[in-house]
Design an enzyme around this catalytic site. Structure first.
Site, PDB file in Angstrom:
ATOM      1  N   GLY A 207     120.082 -12.568-101.148  1.00 45.36           N
ATOM      2  CA  GLY A 207     118.692 -12.192-101.387  1.00 45.36           C
ATOM      3  C   GLY A 207     117.932 -12.030-100.091  1.00 45.36           C
ATOM      4  O   GLY A 207     118.528 -12.001 -99.017  1.00 45.36           O
ATOM      5  N   ASN A 208     116.622 -11.910-100.190  1.00 47.57           N
ATOM      6  CA  ASN A 208     115.784 -11.845 -98.988  1.00 47.57           C
ATOM      7  C   ASN A 208     114.464 -12.554 -99.263  1.00 47.57           C
ATOM      8  O   ASN A 208     114.229 -13.037-100.363  1.00 47.57           O
ATOM      9  CB  ASN A 208     115.584 -10.396 -98.538  1.00 47.57           C
ATOM     10  CG  ASN A 208     114.885  -9.560 -99.583  1.00 47.57           C
ATOM     11  OD1 ASN A 208     113.731  -9.804 -99.910  1.00 47.57           O
ATOM     12  ND2 ASN A 208     115.593  -8.570-100.138  1.00 47.57           N
ATOM     13  N   ARG A 209     113.609 -12.610 -98.255  1.00 42.13           N
ATOM     14  CA  ARG A 209     112.413 -13.451 -98.332  1.00 42.13           C
ATOM     15  C   ARG A 209     111.217 -12.783 -99.008  1.00 42.13           C
ATOM     16  O   ARG A 209     110.133 -13.357 -99.047  1.00 42.13           O
ATOM     17  CB  ARG A 209     111.985 -13.869 -96.919  1.00 42.13           C
ATOM     18  CG  ARG A 209     112.961 -14.774 -96.234  1.00 42.13           C
ATOM     19  CD  ARG A 209     112.427 -15.195 -94.876  1.00 42.13           C
ATOM     20  NE  ARG A 209     113.429 -15.892 -94.110  1.00 42.13           N
ATOM     21  CZ  ARG A 209     113.725 -17.171 -94.254  1.00 42.13           C
ATOM     22  NH1 ARG A 209     113.084 -17.894 -95.148  1.00 42.13           N
ATOM     23  NH2 ARG A 209     114.658 -17.729 -93.524  1.00 42.13           N
ATOM     24  N   SER A 210     111.377 -11.589 -99.521  1.00 38.76           N
ATOM     25  CA  SER A 210     110.219 -10.911-100.128  1.00 38.76           C
ATOM     26  C   SER A 210     109.718 -11.684-101.354  1.00 38.76           C
ATOM     27  O   SER A 210     110.500 -12.083-102.210  1.00 38.76           O
ATOM     28  CB  SER A 210     110.620  -9.496-100.547  1.00 38.76           C
ATOM     29  OG  SER A 210     109.593  -8.947-101.333  1.00 38.76           O
TER      30      SER A 210
END
Ligand code: CTP
Length: 416
Positions: A207-210
């Site tokens: 995933g990512n931090r958005s």
């Protein structure tokens, strides 16, 4: 926008009250007629005389004034705008509940003018669910919130809750006076939000931090301005009633949902942080520790924005985002050209208070004409307004005079 407008400047009791002096000065310099209203707490930090000396009328501090028996209704009715900076947790709670026990809260309840609040408080208070809840209710009622930034607070503490800069508060005042109007009525706006999750196995993902806050703010703002909005989101957060939302998880699901709806959209805004890579063959069962460290083979995901750029129909406006950590304008210009977008909204995600997870953002908007907007650190709803203003302007004035020219840029290779 501010010249000749009557603005009540409410000041409440926090150390940031001294910054309200600067807000007052800027509003007066811009030609506004400013009436300061100070709570009792505010006068413990800054004297009424200071505001009286700078403002258009003497500062007011009391509901009870023999010369002006009902000041709150007079102020509330004649104001074009009320700005409260700083707004303490107490003020937000009282305003939310309609509890009018002093001149400022009574004036807030007695007005139909737009209201801007700029909260400032210690981090623990800013993050308290009661404060969050009060702000959410006020936002739903149309109150403009200039979110605080991070920095030095009273008592030497450092953290979130520091009053927004005076320039950002004045910009929010202008935006509130301009009003959202219904300038996007008749348009269909497709917005993506959040960070996609690419499964490794049924339990784990890449995933990512958005957080999806910016994309959701754009969707909500577009709906408030009269657009028909389709929100394709990978974020687990609320969206305004009236926004049609499609929840997705992976880049592939987002691509399918976006491409299915893109043809019918006048404006497509790709605010989502779409994964660039995904596990080639996600395991159908949970990978067990006992089987050793797995080697996860990755493959590129489809670039949705580039595909939209290839399919773009006449009259459609395509907006990309660029999350960068350096050379923001150059990279944004590269993505604009490489992906076939009309506008790219770029930010430096390594900058304090900007980008992933924060309530605030600082963006640069680039078009083929150059840098259209290079803004201050403001709350994400204000950024949403700016992005939609740029979209409206782009649609109105294609072929108009060039904006600030771009510096020389390296074209960005078409991404994966
Ligand atoms: N984007 C997309 N599909 C992808 C990756 C990105 O549609 N697979 C879109 C994003 O929604 C954003 C824009 O492309 O509007 C730029 O995303 P960004 O992550 O900043 O750029 P990348 O193209 O992924 O390049 P890099 O990560 O190398 O900066």
């Amino acid at each position: 926008m501010l010249a000749g407008r009557r603005i009540v400047l409410g000041v409440t009791g926090g150390i940031a009250a001294y910054k309200a002096v600067e807000v007052c000065r800027r509003l007066v310099d811009a030609g506004a007629h400013v009436v300061p209203v100070l709570t009792e707490g505010a006068t413990r930090f800054v004297g009424a005389t200071t505001f009286s000396a700078l403002a258009s009328e003497p500062a007011k501090t009391s509901l009870f004034d023999d010369a002006d028996p009902i000041p709150h209704t007079r102020l509330g009715r004649t104001a074009d705008l009320i700005v409260v900076a700083p707004a303490t947790a107490r003020l937000l709670a009282a305003y939310r509940m309609g509890y009018s026990d002093d001149l400022l809260t009574a004036t807030l309840i007695a007005t139909r003018a737009p209201v801007v609040v700029a909260p400032a408080m210690h981090t623990e208070m800013w993050e308290h669910p009661a404060v969050r809840d009060n702000l959410a209710v006020l936002r739903e009622r149309g109150v403009h919130v200039v979110a605080p930034g991070e920095g030095r607070l009273a008592g030497g503490d450092i953290g979130a809750g520091r009053l927004a800069e005076p320039a950002a508060i004045v910009a929010a005042a202008e935006a509130a006076l301009r009003g959202p109007g219904r300038d996007l009525a008749g348009l269909t706006v497709l917005v993506t939000a959040g960070g996609t999750r690419e499964p490794i196995d049924p339990v784990r993902f890449l995933g990512n931090r958005s957080s999806g806050k910016q994309g959701h703010a754009i969707a909500d703002e577009a709906a408030a301005r009269g657009a028909g909005v389709v929100l394709v989101t990978a974020a687990d957060r609320a969206s305004a009633p009236g926004v049609e939302r499609i929840d997705v998880e992976t880049a592939a699901e987002m691509e399918a949902a976006v491409l299915a709806r893109a043809d019918g959209a006048d404006v497509v805004i790709m605010a989502a942080a779409v994964a660039d890579f995904r596990p080639k063959a996600p395991a159908g069962h949970k990978l067990k520790k006992a089987d050793g460290v797995p080697l996860v083979d990755l493959e590129p995901t489809p670039d949705i924005l580039s595909e939209l750029g290839r399919r773009k129909r006449a009259g459609q406006t395509l907006v990309g985002f660029a999350a960068e950590t350096s050379d923001v304008v150059a990279h944004a210009a590269g993505k604009l050209a490489g992906k076939g977008a009309d506008l790219v909204v770029a930010n430096d995600v390594s900058e304090p208070g900007a980008g992933f997870g924060h309530d605030t953002n600082r963006v640069v908007i680039v078009s083929h004409r150059g840098v259209e907007h290079d803004g201050a650190l403001v709350d994400k709803r204000t950024v949403a307004r700016t992005v939609l203003d740029a979209v409206a302007e782009h649609r109105r004035a294609a072929g108009a005079a060039p904006a600030k020219p771009l510096h020389e840029t390296e074209p960005e290779p078409t991404a994966t």
